[in-house]
Design a protein around this motif. Structure first.
Motif, PDB file in Angstrom:
ATOM      1  N   ASP A 226      -4.567   1.448  -9.762  1.00 16.85           N
ATOM      2  CA  ASP A 226      -4.549   2.192  -8.885  1.00 16.85           C
ATOM      3  C   ASP A 226      -4.894   2.202  -7.084  1.00 16.85           C
ATOM      4  O   ASP A 226      -6.293   2.373  -7.307  1.00 16.85           O
ATOM      5  CB  ASP A 226      -6.501   2.637  -9.264  1.00 16.85           C
ATOM      6  CG  ASP A 226      -6.616   2.486 -10.900  1.00 16.85           C
ATOM      7  OD1 ASP A 226      -5.616   3.726 -11.272  1.00 16.85           O
ATOM      8  OD2 ASP A 226      -7.612   2.463 -11.937  1.00 16.85           O
ATOM      9  N   ALA A 227      -4.083   0.663  -6.857  1.00 15.37           N
ATOM     10  CA  ALA A 227      -3.714   0.875  -6.090  1.00 15.37           C
ATOM     11  C   ALA A 227      -3.981   1.737  -4.927  1.00 15.37           C
ATOM     12  O   ALA A 227      -3.041   2.628  -5.048  1.00 15.37           O
ATOM     13  CB  ALA A 227      -3.274  -0.533  -5.502  1.00 15.37           C
ATOM     14  N   ASP A 228      -4.239   1.954  -3.185  1.00 13.31           N
ATOM     15  CA  ASP A 228      -4.109   2.578  -2.962  1.00 13.31           C
ATOM     16  C   ASP A 228      -3.885   1.936  -1.497  1.00 13.31           C
ATOM     17  O   ASP A 228      -4.370   1.395  -0.967  1.00 13.31           O
ATOM     18  CB  ASP A 228      -5.071   3.424  -2.087  1.00 13.31           C
ATOM     19  CG  ASP A 228      -5.017   4.855  -1.541  1.00 13.31           C
ATOM     20  OD1 ASP A 228      -4.137   6.041  -1.905  1.00 13.31           O
ATOM     21  OD2 ASP A 228      -5.741   5.231  -0.369  1.00 13.31           O
ATOM     22  N   ALA A 229      -2.720   2.261  -0.857  1.00 12.55           N
ATOM     23  CA  ALA A 229      -2.107   2.376   0.646  1.00 12.55           C
ATOM     24  C   ALA A 229      -2.893   2.162   1.582  1.00 12.55           C
ATOM     25  O   ALA A 229      -3.299   1.399   2.485  1.00 12.55           O
ATOM     26  CB  ALA A 229      -0.649   2.800   0.761  1.00 12.55           C
ATOM     27  N   GLU A 230      -3.498   3.481   1.624  1.00 10.87           N
ATOM     28  CA  GLU A 230      -4.300   3.335   3.076  1.00 10.87           C
ATOM     29  C   GLU A 230      -5.781   2.594   2.280  1.00 10.87           C
ATOM     30  O   GLU A 230      -6.047   2.190   3.106  1.00 10.87           O
ATOM     31  CB  GLU A 230      -4.786   4.851   3.154  1.00 10.87           C
ATOM     32  CG  GLU A 230      -6.004   4.874   4.194  1.00 10.87           C
ATOM     33  CD  GLU A 230      -6.540   7.121   4.069  1.00 10.87           C
ATOM     34  OE1 GLU A 230      -6.851   7.288   4.932  1.00 10.87           O
ATOM     35  OE2 GLU A 230      -6.046   7.747   3.211  1.00 10.87           O
ATOM     36  N   ALA A 231      -6.649   2.828   1.622  1.00 14.15           N
ATOM     37  CA  ALA A 231      -7.638   2.024   1.411  1.00 14.15           C
ATOM     38  C   ALA A 231      -7.546   0.378   1.549  1.00 14.15           C
ATOM     39  O   ALA A 231      -8.297  -0.509   1.785  1.00 14.15           O
ATOM     40  CB  ALA A 231      -7.823   2.310  -0.497  1.00 14.15           C
ATOM     41  N   LEU A 232      -6.237  -0.239   0.888  1.00 16.94           N
ATOM     42  CA  LEU A 232      -6.070  -1.239   1.444  1.00 16.94           C
ATOM     43  C   LEU A 232      -5.641  -1.609   2.686  1.00 16.94           C
ATOM     44  O   LEU A 232      -6.045  -3.309   2.856  1.00 16.94           O
ATOM     45  CB  LEU A 232      -4.607  -1.625   0.687  1.00 16.94           C
ATOM     46  CG  LEU A 232      -4.468  -2.056  -1.142  1.00 16.94           C
ATOM     47  CD1 LEU A 232      -3.476  -1.952  -1.381  1.00 16.94           C
ATOM     48  CD2 LEU A 232      -5.925  -2.773  -1.520  1.00 16.94           C
ATOM     49  N   ARG A 233      -4.972  -0.998   3.518  1.00 14.81           N
ATOM     50  CA  ARG A 233      -4.482  -0.745   5.225  1.00 14.81           C
ATOM     51  C   ARG A 233      -6.455  -1.165   5.660  1.00 14.81           C
ATOM     52  O   ARG A 233      -6.548  -2.133   6.439  1.00 14.81           O
ATOM     53  CB  ARG A 233      -4.473   0.006   5.354  1.00 14.81           C
ATOM     54  CG  ARG A 233      -4.142   0.186   7.598  1.00 14.81           C
ATOM     55  CD  ARG A 233      -3.267   1.047   7.509  1.00 14.81           C
ATOM     56  NE  ARG A 233      -3.493   2.737   7.225  1.00 14.81           N
ATOM     57  CZ  ARG A 233      -4.736   3.627   7.476  1.00 14.81           C
ATOM     58  NH1 ARG A 233      -4.703   2.844   8.789  1.00 14.81           N
ATOM     59  NH2 ARG A 233      -5.868   3.913   7.163  1.00 14.81           N
ATOM     60  N   ILE A 234      -7.063   0.105   5.736  1.00 14.13           N
ATOM     61  CA  ILE A 234      -8.905  -0.001   6.006  1.00 14.13           C
ATOM     62  C   ILE A 234      -9.492  -1.353   5.103  1.00 14.13           C
ATOM     63  O   ILE A 234     -10.364  -1.904   6.863  1.00 14.13           O
ATOM     64  CB  ILE A 234      -9.413   0.754   5.553  1.00 14.13           C
ATOM     65  CG1 ILE A 234      -8.689   2.311   6.025  1.00 14.13           C
ATOM     66  CG2 ILE A 234     -11.328   0.941   5.744  1.00 14.13           C
ATOM     67  CD1 ILE A 234      -9.469   3.935   5.301  1.00 14.13           C
ATOM     68  N   ALA A 235      -9.143  -2.024   4.981  1.00  9.54           N
ATOM     69  CA  ALA A 235      -9.932  -3.189   4.144  1.00  9.54           C
ATOM     70  C   ALA A 235      -9.772  -4.816   4.684  1.00  9.54           C
ATOM     71  O   ALA A 235     -10.469  -5.748   5.098  1.00  9.54           O
ATOM     72  CB  ALA A 235     -10.259  -3.648   2.397  1.00  9.54           C
ATOM     73  N   VAL A 236      -8.287  -3.976   5.409  1.00 10.81           N
ATOM     74  CA  VAL A 236      -8.185  -5.291   5.581  1.00 10.81           C
ATOM     75  C   VAL A 236      -8.282  -5.558   7.378  1.00 10.81           C
ATOM     76  O   VAL A 236      -7.741  -6.396   8.288  1.00 10.81           O
ATOM     77  CB  VAL A 236      -6.346  -6.332   5.881  1.00 10.81           C
ATOM     78  CG1 VAL A 236      -5.671  -5.173   6.235  1.00 10.81           C
ATOM     79  CG2 VAL A 236      -6.315  -7.598   5.811  1.00 10.81           C
ATOM     80  N   THR A 237      -8.389  -3.898   8.286  1.00 10.43           N
ATOM     81  CA  THR A 237      -8.407  -3.490   9.352  1.00 10.43           C
ATOM     82  C   THR A 237     -10.172  -3.639   9.873  1.00 10.43           C
ATOM     83  O   THR A 237     -10.135  -2.461   9.435  1.00 10.43           O
ATOM     84  CB  THR A 237      -7.823  -2.561   9.379  1.00 10.43           C
ATOM     85  OG1 THR A 237      -6.573  -2.397   9.403  1.00 10.43           O
ATOM     86  CG2 THR A 237      -7.778  -2.278  10.984  1.00 10.43           C
ATOM     87  N   SER A 238     -10.724  -5.096  10.282  1.00 10.83           N
ATOM     88  CA  SER A 238     -11.959  -4.909  10.964  1.00 10.83           C
ATOM     89  C   SER A 238     -12.091  -4.034  12.718  1.00 10.83           C
ATOM     90  O   SER A 238     -10.809  -4.177  12.727  1.00 10.83           O
ATOM     91  CB  SER A 238     -12.119  -6.411  11.333  1.00 10.83           C
ATOM     92  OG  SER A 238     -11.979  -7.566  10.253  1.00 10.83           O
TER      93      SER A 238
END
Length: 279
Positions: A226-238
């Motif tokens: 269930d990994a999602d590229a957009e969600a992972l990007r947002i999570a690491v982008t303060s």
């Protein structure tokens, strides 16, 4: 997949050998596999490494037909320019129910079916190089006479190499542009990151290790269920942070458009190659 299935690999370069390795690791007995290659040295190498029967076309001109005659599934892994001639060469040896699968780019289903007996089940596949480590993506397109059961068997075979998706053939060029060529895009990203690190003052080896393992680690995160590229990007982008500054620059310089243009160029080139192979 049934461990009674007999499979012939006609041509065994890196991609077919990756598929072969996955099948053997999944429990297919080596005695059920016949491999054909041109050089006797390569045949011996494969026989010694995998325990399969390996035949050299240079030593035995009938090797492909002999292998195909004893197989329930034939996987053609020669270069695209040789697929049609290979299909024509093995046609008299095939049983009506034998499934013929191509892993070559650009060769259409109709081009293969034209060289094979009427009604022969044919499948076109598009794997990628991470199949070598069981983390590939393989797209399958059904031929005119490939039933649902036939496709299920093919999915079972290729699942040993990674994720399997089924698409209509008209989408294969798009698949090639995204996943077929995609590993090179990721490698290019790692190269570019390493080069940027050097320009920022890192020594070349440190920059290479940082870039390589960062791209590989990000890929591992993406492989989680269930990994999602957009969600992972947002999570690491303060907000207002260093990552945000980099991503805003990428967007401002048109990186998404560049990637889309590259994918379109890859798909267009695939179509050109197909046209060039038409007899």
């Amino acid at each position: 997949m049934s461990t009674d299935t007999t499979i012939a690999f006609l041509g065994c370069g890196s991609m077919n050998e990756a598929i072969l390795g996955g099948l053997l690791a999944g429990g297919l007995p080596p005695s059920n596999v016949t491999v054909t290659v041109r050089r006797p040295e390569r045949a011996k190498e494969l026989a010694d490494r995998h325990g399969v029967t390996a035949l050299s076309n240079n030593e035995n001109p009938q090797a492909n037909s002999q292998a195909a005659a004893g197989a329930e599934i034939v996987i053609m892994g020669v270069k695209p320019v040789g697929i049609q001639d290979l299909a024509a060469g093995i046609a008299p040896a095939l049983k009506p129910e034998t499934v013929v699968i191509s892993v070559a780019a650009a060769v259409s289903i109709s081009m293969m079916e034209a060289e094979l007996p009427e009604g022969q089940p044919v499948i076109r596949s598009m794997p990628n190089t991470p199949s070598k480590v069981g983390r590939g993506v393989v797209a399958l397109a059904a031929g005119t006479h490939a039933s649902e059961d036939t496709m299920a068997r093919a999915k079972d075979i290729f699942s040993a190499s990674g994720t399997v998706v089924v698409v209509p053939e008209e989408q294969i060029d798009a698949v090639s542009a995204v996943s077929g060529s995609g590993p090179a895009y990721a490698f290019y990203l790692a190269e570019s990151m390493a080069a940027a690190g050097e320009k920022l003052g890192l020594d070349p080896e440190t920059a290479r290790i940082l870039a390589r393992d960062t791209v590989a680690g990000a890929g591992a995160l993406l492989s989680e269920p269930d990994a999602d590229a957009e969600a992972l990007r947002i999570a690491v982008t303060s907000p207002n942070g260093t990552t945000a500054a980099a991503l805003e620059t990428f967007t401002a310089m048109g990186l998404p458009d560049v990637i889309e243009a590259g994918a379109r160029a890859a798909a267009a080139r695939a179509a050109e190659i197909t046209a060039g192979l038409q007899k």
